[in-house]
Scaffold this motif. Structure first.
Motif, PDB file in Angstrom:
ATOM      1  N   LEU A  35      41.434  23.438   4.335  1.00 42.05           N
ATOM      2  CA  LEU A  35      40.290  23.207   3.447  1.00 42.05           C
ATOM      3  C   LEU A  35      38.988  23.688   4.078  1.00 42.05           C
ATOM      4  O   LEU A  35      38.106  24.224   3.387  1.00 42.05           O
ATOM      5  CB  LEU A  35      40.189  21.721   3.103  1.00 42.05           C
ATOM      6  CG  LEU A  35      41.283  21.172   2.177  1.00 42.05           C
ATOM      7  CD1 LEU A  35      41.188  19.660   2.078  1.00 42.05           C
ATOM      8  CD2 LEU A  35      41.188  21.811   0.795  1.00 42.05           C
ATOM      9  N   ILE A  36      38.839  23.514   5.384  1.00 41.60           N
ATOM     10  CA  ILE A  36      37.639  24.007   6.063  1.00 41.60           C
ATOM     11  C   ILE A  36      37.564  25.526   5.947  1.00 41.60           C
ATOM     12  O   ILE A  36      36.491  26.108   5.769  1.00 41.60           O
ATOM     13  CB  ILE A  36      37.640  23.559   7.540  1.00 41.60           C
ATOM     14  CG1 ILE A  36      37.432  22.046   7.626  1.00 41.60           C
ATOM     15  CG2 ILE A  36      36.554  24.279   8.335  1.00 41.60           C
ATOM     16  CD1 ILE A  36      37.641  21.478   9.023  1.00 41.60           C
ATOM     17  N   ASP A  37      38.711  26.178   6.018  1.00 42.02           N
ATOM     18  CA  ASP A  37      38.746  27.642   5.904  1.00 42.02           C
ATOM     19  C   ASP A  37      38.321  28.110   4.518  1.00 42.02           C
ATOM     20  O   ASP A  37      37.972  29.284   4.334  1.00 42.02           O
ATOM     21  CB  ASP A  37      40.155  28.139   6.219  1.00 42.02           C
ATOM     22  CG  ASP A  37      40.200  29.625   6.526  1.00 42.02           C
ATOM     23  OD1 ASP A  37      39.304  30.111   7.252  1.00 42.02           O
ATOM     24  OD2 ASP A  37      41.120  30.311   6.034  1.00 42.02           O
ATOM     25  N   GLU A  38      38.325  27.212   3.536  1.00 39.04           N
ATOM     26  CA  GLU A  38      37.926  27.557   2.180  1.00 39.04           C
ATOM     27  C   GLU A  38      36.449  27.263   1.893  1.00 39.04           C
ATOM     28  O   GLU A  38      35.952  27.574   0.808  1.00 39.04           O
ATOM     29  CB  GLU A  38      38.795  26.792   1.172  1.00 39.04           C
ATOM     30  CG  GLU A  38      40.274  27.172   1.226  1.00 39.04           C
ATOM     31  CD  GLU A  38      41.127  26.307   0.311  1.00 39.04           C
ATOM     32  OE1 GLU A  38      40.539  25.473  -0.410  1.00 39.04           O
ATOM     33  OE2 GLU A  38      42.365  26.466   0.319  1.00 39.04           O
ATOM     34  N   ILE A  39      35.749  26.669   2.847  1.00 33.84           N
ATOM     35  CA  ILE A  39      34.322  26.388   2.655  1.00 33.84           C
ATOM     36  C   ILE A  39      33.573  27.710   2.494  1.00 33.84           C
ATOM     37  O   ILE A  39      33.832  28.659   3.238  1.00 33.84           O
ATOM     38  CB  ILE A  39      33.757  25.593   3.851  1.00 33.84           C
ATOM     39  CG1 ILE A  39      34.378  24.188   3.891  1.00 33.84           C
ATOM     40  CG2 ILE A  39      32.236  25.492   3.776  1.00 33.84           C
ATOM     41  CD1 ILE A  39      33.987  23.377   5.111  1.00 33.84           C
ATOM     42  N   PRO A  40      32.671  27.821   1.541  1.00 32.59           N
ATOM     43  CA  PRO A  40      31.935  29.080   1.346  1.00 32.59           C
ATOM     44  C   PRO A  40      31.237  29.546   2.624  1.00 32.59           C
ATOM     45  O   PRO A  40      30.707  28.735   3.395  1.00 32.59           O
ATOM     46  CB  PRO A  40      30.907  28.722   0.263  1.00 32.59           C
ATOM     47  CG  PRO A  40      31.510  27.572  -0.463  1.00 32.59           C
ATOM     48  CD  PRO A  40      32.276  26.796   0.568  1.00 32.59           C
ATOM     49  N   MET A  41      31.250  30.849   2.848  1.00 32.04           N
ATOM     50  CA  MET A  41      30.546  31.485   3.963  1.00 32.04           C
ATOM     51  C   MET A  41      30.993  30.918   5.312  1.00 32.04           C
ATOM     52  O   MET A  41      30.233  30.880   6.269  1.00 32.04           O
ATOM     53  CB  MET A  41      29.031  31.337   3.786  1.00 32.04           C
ATOM     54  CG  MET A  41      28.518  31.906   2.476  1.00 32.04           C
ATOM     55  SD  MET A  41      26.762  31.630   2.203  1.00 32.04           S
ATOM     56  CE  MET A  41      26.065  32.756   3.404  1.00 32.04           C
ATOM     57  N   THR A  42      32.255  30.476   5.361  1.00 28.96           N
ATOM     58  CA  THR A  42      32.805  29.853   6.560  1.00 28.96           C
ATOM     59  C   THR A  42      34.259  30.271   6.716  1.00 28.96           C
ATOM     60  O   THR A  42      34.985  30.419   5.730  1.00 28.96           O
ATOM     61  CB  THR A  42      32.722  28.313   6.466  1.00 28.96           C
ATOM     62  OG1 THR A  42      31.362  27.929   6.289  1.00 28.96           O
ATOM     63  CG2 THR A  42      33.285  27.633   7.699  1.00 28.96           C
ATOM     64  N   CYS A  43      34.678  30.489   7.952  1.00 27.00           N
ATOM     65  CA  CYS A  43      36.093  30.759   8.187  1.00 27.00           C
ATOM     66  C   CYS A  43      36.526  30.090   9.480  1.00 27.00           C
ATOM     67  O   CYS A  43      35.724  29.904  10.401  1.00 27.00           O
ATOM     68  CB  CYS A  43      36.370  32.267   8.254  1.00 27.00           C
ATOM     69  SG  CYS A  43      35.660  33.099   9.682  1.00 27.00           S
TER      70      CYS A  43
END
Length: 460
Positions: free
Chosen positions: A317-325
């Motif tokens: 889910l963190i990998d799906e945060i906008p402008m975030t990987c």
């Protein structure tokens, strides 16, 4: 093209990165403004709204310019005492050297001098301390600095152009030469007195004893001011000229427009009253205009149900945060309970890159917790059972204080359950964090010791 401003502004024990714009919240204290208790509460609220610095002001009306140092100290000193323990970068606006010295002794990190350090006593105070110094260019003082040989009072009126019936201003205006000369002279004077270059910030002072036309000239020439090589502050909040050029519609809208232009032109500190509005506007503008992915670490913990599965789902889910990987994730580790938790915990750390402001990123991490069904018991102060806990513990170039978010995380250096998983992500996390200013405890003094390795997370 304006030369980039200094990478950091050194303010006492703080090194404020200027890789992104910073917001200084204005706190006015006095009979016509806030009481001590209200001012301290407002300052703490501003930190949670996104303020990077807090500016405590005892002069709240034009009549307050004649305020004695004792009367000013009675207003600002209790507020400084109340805000310094938060760990925030506290600034004090004062023209009195004794008040400035007293506040720095109490922990204030910046002095904002309305007289632009034209008073030798203020220069001496700056030289004897390590505070950051804001040189404000007020019309009352720019032409009357004791060591300036020529008094200039140049006015640059708008000039009509018949061909298109628009108003223009000359590219090289006397007012800008005067302001740049004053700021440069005062900065060099501080340096000669022993104040390091990276402690000095310049404020051209729009609205400070200037005409609307002059304020327009200043704002149009911010790029020139940025080439002077010092951090540049723009204080366009609640200035009369903003309404004169933009109309009297939505309160604060004109300030937002001026602030966005200031940032684009090279200013890196915005001094504002409405922190929440300014922070939201700056975050949106900066995210779109200046791609700047930064390294960060998120500590993850679970002590309910299938703990390793909750950790894996959280990373996805963190990998799906906008402008975030997510760049990498450590293995999961069984750790001793700590901070009042009664059952063993599965912990991991995710290394990420994000272009989001840390407080915006934190909001997304809270959404991850909510999606995975975390329940919070107010009586357990966040230390009860949880399906998942997502703590933003460190972010490149970021320090912050406040109840909502503190960076680096205050417990980072004592948590074995964070430091050991970080070894999966880098060669020497202790050296890395120590270099970043985090005090790391030896293993025997830490809490939440790692018991065993539970294996890799399934997040890709």
């Amino acid at each position: 093209m304006a030369r980039e401003v200094y990478a950091v502004w050194r303010c006492g024990r703080h090194e404020l990165s200027l890789a992104r714009p910073r917001i200084m919240g204005v706190i006015e204290v006095g009979p016509d403004a806030l009481t001590t208790e209200e001012a301290v509460a407002r300052g703490k609220q501003m930190l949670d709204e996104g303020a990077d610095l807090l500016d405590v002001c005892g002069e709240t009306t034009p009549e307050d310019k004649g305020l004695s140092s004792q009367a000013e100290a009675e207003r600002v000193v209790p507020v400084v005492r109340g805000l310094v323990p938060t760990g925030a970068i506290v600034c004090v606006s004062t023209r009195h050297a004794d008040v400035a010295k007293m506040c720095v002794r109490l922990g204030a990190s910046v002095i904002n001098d309305p007289e632009g350090f034209t008073n030798p006593e203020m220069v001496q105070m700056a030289a004897e301390t390590d505070c950051g110094c804001v040189i404000l260019c007020d019309s009352e003082f720019r032409g009357n600095a004791s060591r300036r040989s020529v008094v200039l009072d140049a006015r640059t009126p708008l000039r009509p152009v018949a061909s298109n019936r628009r108003f223009t201003l000359p590219e090289e205006s006397p007012i800008m030469r005067e302001i740049m000369g004053f700021l440069g002279d005062q900065a060099r004077g501080l340096v000669r007195a022993g104040v390091s270059h990276d402690r000095i910030c310049l404020d051209p002072g729009p609205g400070q004893g200037k005409t609307t036309d002059e304020d327009v000239v200043i704002c149009r020439n911010i790029k020139k001011l940025a080439t002077m090589g010092y951090p540049l502050m723009q204080a366009v909040s609640r200035k009369g000229f903003s309404g004169a050029v933009a109309g009297g519609g939505v309160p604060g809208a004109a300030t937002t427009g001026l602030a966005m232009w200031s940032i684009e032109a090279g200013a890196r500190i915005l001094r504002v009253h409405d922190v929440a509005h300014a922070a939201e506007s700056v975050n949106a503008y900066w995210a779109m205009s200046k791609p700047d992915p930064r390294q960060a670490f998120v500590s993850l913990g679970s002590n309910v149900g299938n703990r390793v599965d909750f950790l894996s789902r959280a990373v996805r889910l963190i990998d799906e945060i906008p402008m975030t990987c997510v760049v990498a994730a450590s293995d999961a580790y069984e750790t001793e309970p700590a901070y009042g938790i009664t059952t063993p915990v599965a912990n991991a750390v995710a290394e990420i890159r994000s272009e989001l402001h840390p407080m915006v990123l934190l909001d997304h991490l809270l959404e991850v917790e909510n999606e995975l069904g975390r329940l919070r018991d107010p009586e357990q102060e966040g230390h009860g059972p949880r399906t998942i806990d997502c703590d933003l513990v460190w972010m490149e170039g970021e320090t912050h204080c406040g109840k909502h978010l503190t960076l680096p995380h205050p417990g980072l250096g004592e948590r074995d359950y964070v430091l050991v998983p970080m070894e999966d992500l880098m060669h020497d996390p202790v050296r890395f964090l120590t270099h970043a200013g985090v005090r790391v405890l030896p293993p025997e003094e830490r809490v939440g010791h790692v018991r065993s390795n539970l294996g890799p997370l399934d997040w890709k």
